[in-house]
Design a protein around this motif. Structure first.
Motif, PDB file in Angstrom:
ATOM      1  N   HIS A 217      -7.099  57.393  51.356  1.00 58.48           N
ATOM      2  CA  HIS A 217      -7.083  56.159  50.570  1.00 58.48           C
ATOM      3  C   HIS A 217      -7.099  54.995  51.551  1.00 58.48           C
ATOM      4  O   HIS A 217      -6.189  54.844  52.370  1.00 58.48           O
ATOM      5  CB  HIS A 217      -5.815  56.120  49.704  1.00 58.48           C
ATOM      6  CG  HIS A 217      -5.575  54.818  49.004  1.00 58.48           C
ATOM      7  ND1 HIS A 217      -6.329  54.370  47.949  1.00 58.48           N
ATOM      8  CD2 HIS A 217      -4.611  53.864  49.204  1.00 58.48           C
ATOM      9  CE1 HIS A 217      -5.863  53.204  47.519  1.00 58.48           C
ATOM     10  NE2 HIS A 217      -4.822  52.866  48.269  1.00 58.48           N
ATOM     11  N   LEU A 218      -8.164  54.186  51.488  1.00 60.63           N
ATOM     12  CA  LEU A 218      -8.294  53.004  52.341  1.00 60.63           C
ATOM     13  C   LEU A 218      -8.219  51.774  51.440  1.00 60.63           C
ATOM     14  O   LEU A 218      -9.032  51.612  50.538  1.00 60.63           O
ATOM     15  CB  LEU A 218      -9.624  53.027  53.088  1.00 60.63           C
ATOM     16  CG  LEU A 218      -9.920  51.822  53.986  1.00 60.63           C
ATOM     17  CD1 LEU A 218      -8.968  51.809  55.178  1.00 60.63           C
ATOM     18  CD2 LEU A 218     -11.373  51.840  54.458  1.00 60.63           C
ATOM     19  N   ASN A 219      -7.227  50.924  51.686  1.00 59.48           N
ATOM     20  CA  ASN A 219      -6.919  49.839  50.761  1.00 59.48           C
ATOM     21  C   ASN A 219      -6.709  48.519  51.508  1.00 59.48           C
ATOM     22  O   ASN A 219      -5.582  48.123  51.785  1.00 59.48           O
ATOM     23  CB  ASN A 219      -5.672  50.214  49.952  1.00 59.48           C
ATOM     24  CG  ASN A 219      -5.226  49.138  48.979  1.00 59.48           C
ATOM     25  OD1 ASN A 219      -4.041  49.023  48.663  1.00 59.48           O
ATOM     26  ND2 ASN A 219      -6.148  48.340  48.482  1.00 59.48           N
ATOM     27  N   PRO A 220      -7.821  47.815  51.842  1.00 58.01           N
ATOM     28  CA  PRO A 220      -7.664  46.478  52.436  1.00 58.01           C
ATOM     29  C   PRO A 220      -7.087  45.502  51.412  1.00 58.01           C
ATOM     30  O   PRO A 220      -7.574  45.413  50.282  1.00 58.01           O
ATOM     31  CB  PRO A 220      -9.096  46.092  52.810  1.00 58.01           C
ATOM     32  CG  PRO A 220      -9.854  47.381  52.846  1.00 58.01           C
ATOM     33  CD  PRO A 220      -9.227  48.233  51.799  1.00 58.01           C
ATOM     34  N   ARG A 221      -6.040  44.798  51.803  1.00 57.11           N
ATOM     35  CA  ARG A 221      -5.406  43.798  50.937  1.00 57.11           C
ATOM     36  C   ARG A 221      -5.553  42.448  51.606  1.00 57.11           C
ATOM     37  O   ARG A 221      -4.770  42.084  52.487  1.00 57.11           O
ATOM     38  CB  ARG A 221      -3.939  44.160  50.698  1.00 57.11           C
ATOM     39  CG  ARG A 221      -3.754  45.537  50.049  1.00 57.11           C
ATOM     40  CD  ARG A 221      -2.289  45.915  49.874  1.00 57.11           C
ATOM     41  NE  ARG A 221      -2.152  47.266  49.334  1.00 57.11           N
ATOM     42  CZ  ARG A 221      -0.967  47.862  49.111  1.00 57.11           C
ATOM     43  NH1 ARG A 221       0.162  47.215  49.416  1.00 57.11           N
ATOM     44  NH2 ARG A 221      -0.926  49.094  48.626  1.00 57.11           N
ATOM     45  N   LEU A 222      -6.565  41.717  51.186  1.00 49.98           N
ATOM     46  CA  LEU A 222      -6.906  40.478  51.863  1.00 49.98           C
ATOM     47  C   LEU A 222      -5.816  39.431  51.723  1.00 49.98           C
ATOM     48  O   LEU A 222      -5.560  38.658  52.643  1.00 49.98           O
ATOM     49  CB  LEU A 222      -8.237  39.934  51.321  1.00 49.98           C
ATOM     50  CG  LEU A 222      -9.501  40.586  51.862  1.00 49.98           C
ATOM     51  CD1 LEU A 222      -9.682  41.994  51.310  1.00 49.98           C
ATOM     52  CD2 LEU A 222     -10.720  39.757  51.551  1.00 49.98           C
ATOM     53  N   ASN A 223      -5.165  39.405  50.546  1.00 55.33           N
ATOM     54  CA  ASN A 223      -4.147  38.382  50.316  1.00 55.33           C
ATOM     55  C   ASN A 223      -2.865  38.656  51.084  1.00 55.33           C
ATOM     56  O   ASN A 223      -2.017  37.788  51.219  1.00 55.33           O
ATOM     57  CB  ASN A 223      -3.861  38.254  48.815  1.00 55.33           C
ATOM     58  CG  ASN A 223      -3.508  39.579  48.170  1.00 55.33           C
ATOM     59  OD1 ASN A 223      -3.671  40.638  48.775  1.00 55.33           O
ATOM     60  ND2 ASN A 223      -3.047  39.536  46.935  1.00 55.33           N
ATOM     61  N   GLU A 224      -2.722  39.889  51.623  1.00 57.33           N
ATOM     62  CA  GLU A 224      -1.542  40.227  52.411  1.00 57.33           C
ATOM     63  C   GLU A 224      -1.877  40.414  53.887  1.00 57.33           C
ATOM     64  O   GLU A 224      -0.967  40.580  54.707  1.00 57.33           O
ATOM     65  CB  GLU A 224      -0.898  41.516  51.880  1.00 57.33           C
ATOM     66  CG  GLU A 224      -0.443  41.439  50.428  1.00 57.33           C
ATOM     67  CD  GLU A 224       0.124  42.770  49.948  1.00 57.33           C
ATOM     68  OE1 GLU A 224       1.001  43.324  50.647  1.00 57.33           O
ATOM     69  OE2 GLU A 224      -0.330  43.269  48.901  1.00 57.33           O
ATOM     70  N   GLY A 225      -3.174  40.428  54.233  1.00 54.78           N
ATOM     71  CA  GLY A 225      -3.565  40.654  55.615  1.00 54.78           C
ATOM     72  C   GLY A 225      -3.304  42.069  56.080  1.00 54.78           C
ATOM     73  O   GLY A 225      -3.060  42.302  57.267  1.00 54.78           O
ATOM     74  N   LEU A 226      -3.369  43.041  55.172  1.00 59.20           N
ATOM     75  CA  LEU A 226      -3.072  44.435  55.484  1.00 59.20           C
ATOM     76  C   LEU A 226      -4.261  45.331  55.186  1.00 59.20           C
ATOM     77  O   LEU A 226      -5.104  45.014  54.337  1.00 59.20           O
ATOM     78  CB  LEU A 226      -1.880  44.933  54.653  1.00 59.20           C
ATOM     79  CG  LEU A 226      -0.533  44.232  54.827  1.00 59.20           C
ATOM     80  CD1 LEU A 226       0.451  44.764  53.794  1.00 59.20           C
ATOM     81  CD2 LEU A 226      -0.003  44.459  56.233  1.00 59.20           C
ATOM     82  N   VAL A 227      -4.330  46.464  55.872  1.00 57.85           N
ATOM     83  CA  VAL A 227      -5.226  47.562  55.523  1.00 57.85           C
ATOM     84  C   VAL A 227      -4.358  48.805  55.386  1.00 57.85           C
ATOM     85  O   VAL A 227      -3.912  49.384  56.381  1.00 57.85           O
ATOM     86  CB  VAL A 227      -6.327  47.774  56.572  1.00 57.85           C
ATOM     87  CG1 VAL A 227      -7.221  48.935  56.143  1.00 57.85           C
ATOM     88  CG2 VAL A 227      -7.158  46.503  56.760  1.00 57.85           C
ATOM     89  N   VAL A 228      -4.094  49.206  54.152  1.00 57.68           N
ATOM     90  CA  VAL A 228      -3.186  50.316  53.868  1.00 57.68           C
ATOM     91  C   VAL A 228      -3.972  51.625  53.854  1.00 57.68           C
ATOM     92  O   VAL A 228      -5.045  51.707  53.253  1.00 57.68           O
ATOM     93  CB  VAL A 228      -2.463  50.107  52.522  1.00 57.68           C
ATOM     94  CG1 VAL A 228      -1.635  51.331  52.154  1.00 57.68           C
ATOM     95  CG2 VAL A 228      -1.584  48.861  52.587  1.00 57.68           C
ATOM     96  N   ARG A 229      -3.444  52.659  54.515  1.00 57.15           N
ATOM     97  CA  ARG A 229      -4.019  53.990  54.484  1.00 57.15           C
ATOM     98  C   ARG A 229      -2.984  54.956  53.918  1.00 57.15           C
ATOM     99  O   ARG A 229      -1.794  54.847  54.216  1.00 57.15           O
ATOM    100  CB  ARG A 229      -4.447  54.457  55.888  1.00 57.15           C
ATOM    101  CG  ARG A 229      -5.615  53.680  56.481  1.00 57.15           C
ATOM    102  CD  ARG A 229      -5.184  52.453  57.225  1.00 57.15           C
ATOM    103  NE  ARG A 229      -4.455  52.808  58.432  1.00 57.15           N
ATOM    104  CZ  ARG A 229      -3.637  51.975  59.090  1.00 57.15           C
ATOM    105  NH1 ARG A 229      -3.417  50.742  58.662  1.00 57.15           N
ATOM    106  NH2 ARG A 229      -3.017  52.384  60.188  1.00 57.15           N
TER     107      ARG A 229
END
Length: 258
Positions: A217-229
């Motif tokens: 699961h690759l989840n870039p969160r632009l509003n948090e500045g994160l890329v969650v895996r």
């Protein structure tokens, strides 16, 4: 072993101006051309041409020509058989002297939709069939950082885009499709697209078809500045991985995932 993308996948970075290069496989409805650059304080004009060939004397399907001449305007035109046709003059200027810009040329059934810095600017109708386009030319008072062509022809689509996609045709988002033959070591999946202005997050999931588990699961969160895996097995999410030196995704930018 370093992966080298085939022609058509590779963005052009920091090209010398004037620039003249091929559009591998041509263009079709749904294709887009993304250009990131800047204009100097002393700009007078620059232009972007979509050529019906790969030389600067080819017919021009689209001539996009911002002019800073005291009555700032953008001129659109076509050229056939060495003759320029009637100009479309838009007396509005989407570029600002000394500033960076992001420009997208969207190919639609009606014509070329031009967007600058996330805003629709002008639709220039087709005068020459888009299937004839085979080259891109940029010249004048401009510096270019990135040229990226998304969804070109190449037999109905780039490998990985549209009709040429080996695992199925790419469709609207949300998209779900099978990966023909599954994944294996050294097999590469390339995802190309653009994040619209105002985007907050996106997700790419590799799903185990037999169980529905999410292997990756690759989840870039632009509003948090994160890329969650993460992964999801047996209905439960694992421990998130969030550490990353920088967020490679930005709104309004093209993305290429390898």
């Amino acid at each position: 072993m370093t992966f080298v993308a085939p022609p058509g996948y590779q963005p052009v970075y920091n090209p010398s101006i004037p620039y003249l290069g091929p559009i591998y496989g041509g263009l079709r409805e749904g294709s887009s051309i993304y250009i990131q650059g800047s204009v100097p304080e002393d700009i007078t004009r620059f232009y972007v041409n979509l050529l019906c060939g790969q030389s600067d004397n080819s017919d021009v399907a689209l001539h996009f020509n911002p002019r800073f001449d005291g009555r700032d305007k953008v001129v659109f035109n076509t050229r056939q058989n060495d003759n320029w046709e009637s100009e479309d003059k838009i007396r509005s200027m989407p570029f600002r002297k000394g500033e960076r810009f992001e420009m997208v040329i969207l190919i639609t059934s009606q014509g070329y939709q031009i967007r600058v810095n996330g805003n629709d600017f002008h639709m220039f109708p087709h005068r020459i069939p888009v299937e004839r386009v085979g080259g891109l030319e940029i010249a004048g008072d401009v510096a270019i950082q990135t040229i990226n062509i998304i969804g070109g022809g190449m037999g109905g689509g780039y490998p990985g885009m549209g009709g040429g996609y080996p695992g199925g045709n790419m469709g609207p988002v949300p998209y779900q499709g099978m990966i023909a033959g599954g994944l294996s070591p050294k097999r590469t999946i390339i995802i190309r697209g653009m994040l619209p202005y105002g985007a907050s997050r996106m997700a790419i999931n590799f799903i185990v078809s037999r169980t529905g588990d999410i292997a990756f699961h690759l989840n870039p969160r632009l509003n948090e500045g994160l890329v969650v895996r993460n992964s999801k097995i047996g209905g439960g999410w694992g421990k998130e991985e969030r550490e990353i030196n920088f967020n490679p995704f930005a709104e309004g930018h093209c993305i290429v995932c390898l």
